[in-house]
Design a protein around this motif. Structure first.
Motif: not given
Length: 279
Positions: A114-125
């Motif tokens: 990643l470069k910059g700003e982001a929101l992550f909603d990560v799938a559980k595994n």
């Protein structure tokens, strides 16, 4: 594979006429740029656009690890570019942010940069942790939601919305666990954790969402992630159809309405569920 290009003029005219007849139009005018002309409208729920400011391209070089990587970059100033990865994780990219990821996650980990700003909603595994590489630290998660801001000069900030995240310094290996309501920053080559109870910082990521050549299944997946209502697509071919779309308001009824009109689909509401299918 089923694929249908949306007719934006037809969709807007049909939707505008319906809302006007039902007295549901907002009073504040909004200008939508489309095909090099300005269209005054009185409803800012969603618009279908050609997202020329977004670039998706392959990276190829002599390093085998970089082969077959996709890089997604958001060059728009005001809107959030949303992408669902093949594992079901969702990335919300802010202006000038970019993320590089493989076509499919192989091995025992899911690794991106990643470069910059982001929101992550990560799938559980749990058996396949999700790793985010930034300039100075590595972020490791199993399944959670959080925002990350990273710059080329090493500045870093992470805020956890839910779940747990481990942040590790690349130079000395020091790590820290961050949980919901907490933040961590990288200052003077050290990680600092502190409390952050402002839940509103996550709202801006879903207020103006854009999708570029995204499957309808992934778009509906994001809609369901961020709303109490439940949207159901009926038919595998319909799920695979692709769409360029921008939403100005995070409202399920309006979003599903513009999708249905753009692709000439049937929309039914039964209790708290919205069904979309071929007519």
């Amino acid at each position: 594979m089923f694929r249908k290009e949306p007719n934006t003029d037809v969709a807007w005219c049909a939707l505008y006429s319906r809302l006007q007849n039902e007295n549901l139009l907002n009073e504040e005018p909004v200008q939508i740029k489309q095909r090099k002309r300005i269209i005054p409208v009185y409803w800012a729920a969603a618009c279908i656009i050609a997202l020329l400011g977004t670039t998706i391209f392959f990276l190829y070089n002599s390093d085998k690890k970089s082969a077959d990587l996709l890089t997604l970059q958001n060059t728009e100033n005001e809107n959030i570019l949303v992408k669902t990865l093949e594992d079901g994780s969702t990335v919300y990219l802010t202006s000038n942010a970019s993320v590089s990821y493989p076509k499919s996650f192989s091995g025992n980990k899911r690794e991106i940069s990643l470069k910059g700003e982001a929101l992550f909603d990560v799938a559980k595994n749990p058996s396949k942790p999700f790793l985010i590489e930034t300039e100075k630290v590595t972020v490791k998660v199993l399944g959670t939601a959080f925002k990350v801001k990273s710059s080329v000069d090493g500045n870093f900030e992470l805020v956890v919305q839910r779940g747990r995240v481990r942040v590790t310094e690349k130079v000395n290996g020091n790590s820290i666990v961050v949980t919901a309501g907490q933040s961590v920053s990288f200052i003077d080559n050290h990680l600092f954790k502190y409390s952050n109870k402002d839940s509103n910082i996550f709202n801006r990521y879903t207020s103006k969402m854009r999708f570029k050549d995204e499957t309808l299944q992934n778009i509906v997946h994001v809609i369901n992630q961020n709303n109490d209502s439940f949207v159901v697509l009926k038919g595998d071919l319909l799920k695979a159809s692709r769409l360029n779309v921008q939403f100005y308001k995070n409202n399920v009824n309006e979003m599903t309405q513009i999708i249905s009109l753009a692709l000439n689909l049937k929309r039914e509401i039964r209790q708290d569920t919205i069904f979309i299918s071929q007519p």
